[in-house]
Scaffold this motif. Structure first.
Motif, PDB file in Angstrom:
ATOM      1  N   THR A 103      10.590  46.072   8.401  1.00  0.00           N
ATOM      2  CA  THR A 103      10.639  46.719   9.711  1.00  0.00           C
ATOM      3  C   THR A 103      11.009  45.723  10.795  1.00  0.00           C
ATOM      4  N   ARG A 104      10.435  44.532  10.726  1.00  0.00           N
ATOM      5  CA  ARG A 104      10.722  43.508  11.736  1.00  0.00           C
ATOM      6  C   ARG A 104      12.167  43.018  11.654  1.00  0.00           C
ATOM      7  N   LEU A 156      14.777  44.732  10.481  1.00  0.00           N
ATOM      8  CA  LEU A 156      15.653  45.806  10.956  1.00  0.00           C
ATOM      9  C   LEU A 156      15.674  45.860  12.478  1.00  0.00           C
ATOM     10  N   GLU A 157      14.512  45.692  13.093  1.00  0.00           N
ATOM     11  CA  GLU A 157      14.441  45.717  14.556  1.00  0.00           C
ATOM     12  C   GLU A 157      15.145  44.507  15.160  1.00  0.00           C
ATOM     13  N   THR A 210      17.967  49.336  12.527  1.00  0.00           N
ATOM     14  CA  THR A 210      17.006  50.411  12.251  1.00  0.00           C
ATOM     15  C   THR A 210      17.639  51.790  12.184  1.00  0.00           C
ATOM     16  N   VAL A 218      13.774  54.435   4.015  1.00  0.00           N
ATOM     17  CA  VAL A 218      13.594  53.039   3.596  1.00  0.00           C
ATOM     18  C   VAL A 218      12.553  52.986   2.486  1.00  0.00           C
TER      19      VAL A 218
END
Length: 242
Positions: free
Chosen positions: A128-129, A131-132, A137, A143
């Protein structure tokens, strides 16, 4: 022009679902992963840290790597958590850049009406980090991470679980991978697989130089002028591009 011609482009264009790996495929995360592993191992076993070769483990989950190194089971959980915290800090510091062509490819797939999913051995929080941080994202409908399944690449069940989770027909999908672990998982699940950025060709995959080559292949209006891929590694009787 190599053995792949306009039929290759037609096959890829006709496959509406793309299952993409993350590390080494869309982002250049290997240096950050290696640094995090070495630092975490050094706190527990300096000997393991000094001899650690991340290249031998690319495509595997953090847990799989730590367990494979023979870390004392009583210490393994601590090493895993420490490595993940260090890696996430590197991500926040901008140490994991997006690879050239990643945004262009994913935008092109969306523009052409293809659906992209992410299938990665990373942990949910780390992924998640990344992708951000890399502005990736919004490209993925779903995912799947190592936290979501009990198996790891190169187990074919990793990609089978992904197909089951999203009701993906393997005959209508293409996988984008970089590592031998990832390719083995995808090919073992019966999926057409492109291998980018591979140090050595992995059995059963179509080797591709980089993401820009895929953009060129999919984006060309004149199939006869496209830059082709090398198909020599494929079993032409089973491969739909043959």
């Amino acid at each position: 022009m190599s053995a792949v011609t306009r039929r290759t482009a037609a096959v890829l264009a006709g496959r509406r679902v793309w299952l993409c790996d993350l590390d080494g495929t869309l982002v250049d995360s290997a240096p950050a992963h290696e640094a995090a592993f070495r630092a975490a191992l050094a706190e527990v076993s300096p000997g393991l840290s000094g001899s650690f070769d991340y290249g031998a483990h690319t495509g595997a989950s953090t847990r799989q790597v730590v367990e494979g190194l023979g870390v004392d089971p009583a210490l393994a959980e601590g090493v895993i958590r420490r490595k993940q915290r260090l890696y996430r800090a590197y991500v926040l510091d901008g140490a994991v850049p997006v690879l050239p062509g990643a945004h262009r490819l994913l935008a092109l797939l969306a523009d052409r009406g293809h659906t992209a999913y992410l299938v990665t051995s990373g942990s949910r929080d780390s992924v998640t980090r990344v992708l951000e941080a890399c502005a990736l994202t919004g490209y993925f409908r779903g995912v799947l991470t190592a936290d979501d399944v009990s198996c790891s690449k190169p187990d074919p069940d990793f990609y089978r679980r992904a197909c089951d989770a999203w009701a993906v027909d393997p005959r209508g999908a293409v996988v984008l991978e970089d590592s031998a672990h990832g390719v083995a998982s995808a090919v073992g699940a019966g999926l057409l697989t492109l291998q980018v950025h591979g140090a050595a060709p992995a059995a059963g995959a179509v080797p591709v130089r980089d993401l820009e080559e895929i953009v060129s292949l999919l984006g060309t209006d004149d199939m006869s002028d496209m830059e082709a891929l090398d198909m020599e590694a494929l079993d032409m009787e089973e491969n739909p591009l043959g």
